[in-house]
Design a protein around this motif. Sequence first.
Motif, PDB file in Angstrom:
ATOM      1  N   LEU A  59     -18.968 -27.221  49.257  1.00 46.46           N
ATOM      2  CA  LEU A  59     -19.421 -28.027  48.231  1.00 46.46           C
ATOM      3  C   LEU A  59     -21.155 -27.644  48.250  1.00 46.46           C
ATOM      4  O   LEU A  59     -21.806 -27.674  47.212  1.00 46.46           O
ATOM      5  N   ALA A  60     -21.697 -28.227  49.405  1.00 50.34           N
ATOM      6  CA  ALA A  60     -23.155 -27.978  49.655  1.00 50.34           C
ATOM      7  C   ALA A  60     -23.867 -26.757  49.372  1.00 50.34           C
ATOM      8  O   ALA A  60     -24.860 -26.540  49.106  1.00 50.34           O
ATOM      9  N   ASP A  61     -22.752 -25.759  49.645  1.00 52.11           N
ATOM     10  CA  ASP A  61     -23.209 -24.087  49.498  1.00 52.11           C
ATOM     11  C   ASP A  61     -23.055 -23.640  48.233  1.00 52.11           C
ATOM     12  O   ASP A  61     -24.071 -22.757  47.759  1.00 52.11           O
ATOM     13  N   ARG A  62     -22.544 -24.628  47.177  1.00 53.53           N
ATOM     14  CA  ARG A  62     -22.401 -24.161  45.765  1.00 53.53           C
ATOM     15  C   ARG A  62     -23.051 -24.892  44.674  1.00 53.53           C
ATOM     16  O   ARG A  62     -23.301 -24.268  43.880  1.00 53.53           O
ATOM     17  N   LEU A 114     -25.953 -27.960  56.503  1.00 55.87           N
ATOM     18  CA  LEU A 114     -25.786 -26.594  56.928  1.00 55.87           C
ATOM     19  C   LEU A 114     -25.545 -25.702  55.615  1.00 55.87           C
ATOM     20  O   LEU A 114     -25.754 -24.627  55.348  1.00 55.87           O
ATOM     21  N   GLY A 115     -24.580 -26.230  54.696  1.00 56.26           N
ATOM     22  CA  GLY A 115     -24.437 -25.583  53.511  1.00 56.26           C
ATOM     23  C   GLY A 115     -25.689 -25.589  52.582  1.00 56.26           C
ATOM     24  O   GLY A 115     -25.836 -24.313  51.875  1.00 56.26           O
ATOM     25  N   ALA A 120     -30.241 -22.199  50.713  1.00 58.10           N
ATOM     26  CA  ALA A 120     -31.499 -21.956  50.660  1.00 58.10           C
ATOM     27  C   ALA A 120     -31.851 -20.326  51.104  1.00 58.10           C
ATOM     28  O   ALA A 120     -32.665 -19.715  50.759  1.00 58.10           O
ATOM     29  N   ARG A 121     -31.256 -19.975  52.147  1.00 59.25           N
ATOM     30  CA  ARG A 121     -31.248 -18.659  52.810  1.00 59.25           C
ATOM     31  C   ARG A 121     -31.054 -17.554  51.770  1.00 59.25           C
ATOM     32  O   ARG A 121     -31.634 -16.604  51.644  1.00 59.25           O
ATOM     33  N   ARG A 126     -32.820 -13.729  47.794  1.00 58.99           N
ATOM     34  CA  ARG A 126     -32.744 -13.085  46.421  1.00 58.99           C
ATOM     35  C   ARG A 126     -34.135 -12.939  46.078  1.00 58.99           C
ATOM     36  O   ARG A 126     -34.530 -12.076  45.187  1.00 58.99           O
ATOM     37  N   ARG A 127     -34.854 -14.250  46.312  1.00 62.79           N
ATOM     38  CA  ARG A 127     -36.221 -14.249  45.824  1.00 62.79           C
ATOM     39  C   ARG A 127     -37.030 -13.104  46.674  1.00 62.79           C
ATOM     40  O   ARG A 127     -37.986 -12.407  45.841  1.00 62.79           O
ATOM     41  N   LEU A 128     -37.113 -13.025  47.804  1.00 62.09           N
ATOM     42  CA  LEU A 128     -37.759 -11.750  48.494  1.00 62.09           C
ATOM     43  C   LEU A 128     -37.152 -10.473  47.816  1.00 62.09           C
ATOM     44  O   LEU A 128     -37.985  -9.409  47.802  1.00 62.09           O
TER      45      LEU A 128
END
Length: 347
Positions: A59-62, A114-115, A120-121, A126-128
Amino acid sequence: MGFTTDFYDETPEALTAAAVACAALVLRRRFPLAVVLLTLPSSLMVELTVPPFAALFTLADRTRDRRLLAACATLSAAASAFPWPPDSLTSDDQTGTLIYFVYTLTTAAAPVLLGQLTQARRDLSRRLAEIDQVREHERALHAQAVLARERAQLAREMHDVVSHQVSLIAVRAGAWQVAAKDTDSREAARTIRSLSVNTLDELRHMVTLLRASDGRATELTPQPTLADLRALVTSSGIEAELTGALPPDIATPAQRTLYRTVQEALTNVRKHAPGARARVHLWDDGTEFGVTVTNGPPARPSLPLPGSQQGLIGLRERADLLHGTFHAGPTPDGGYRVRLGVPNTDG
């Protein structure tokens, strides 16, 4: 609380809740919030760690809703800390239960953080990638701009140098054709003039193609200077005089622009005003310095040489690069005047 537990003493309801929580993990990527809610009964009845932690991590990842994550982590910690059934909680256990709730809440924050870190990673990657694409696009635009400037520089130099010489050949060939006595000489002069005219047409076509990029030229290697003006006027093939003077310490780009202005003006006099006299005047009024080329009306009909105004366009571009002024137009007596003014940075 551990990753394993003894299910032999659990009720059928607790075992069912644990089975549902474990099975629901299969759908956690498609329905992360629903899976988190499905793990709450198992956390309340059985000491399970993996299903609620995995559900919270997904859930935190999405999601980017921090309030939703805080609420889910709090519910999961409360389900793990408070005993089941609720009536088994005595007044003596309230303090211990509260302390255990704080502990489980801190533990539940780990998969959430962690998610979020994984999210963020992924966003950073994607931003890079987008930055790399933008940089590649900027490099391509810069290369196109450099190419456009080189094309404009080449177009101007072709017109200024080659057209000056070829038009002089055409004028001399036309005069030779008129003055020749024998047929062979007239035919040779006619052929030379025809080839010169065709060359001028092709040259101006090439210049037009090169200028299609609409680039602004850059000064590369300065060649002619003010010291070459007298030789240019003397060899122009028309009756012309050079008057006035300018200091020799004028910047090289300005000297080159002055030279090209005189060259183009004298070329146009030969082409469009045969037999006319020209006067090249160098001036400096303290604020500006420059050159004025004035010619009288033509003394005889001009030869039908092609013209596309590319020379005047190039002179205006040169004047713009120096933040100067350029004017060209007819005079009241039927002649023509070309005037270039350059700001005097020392004035």
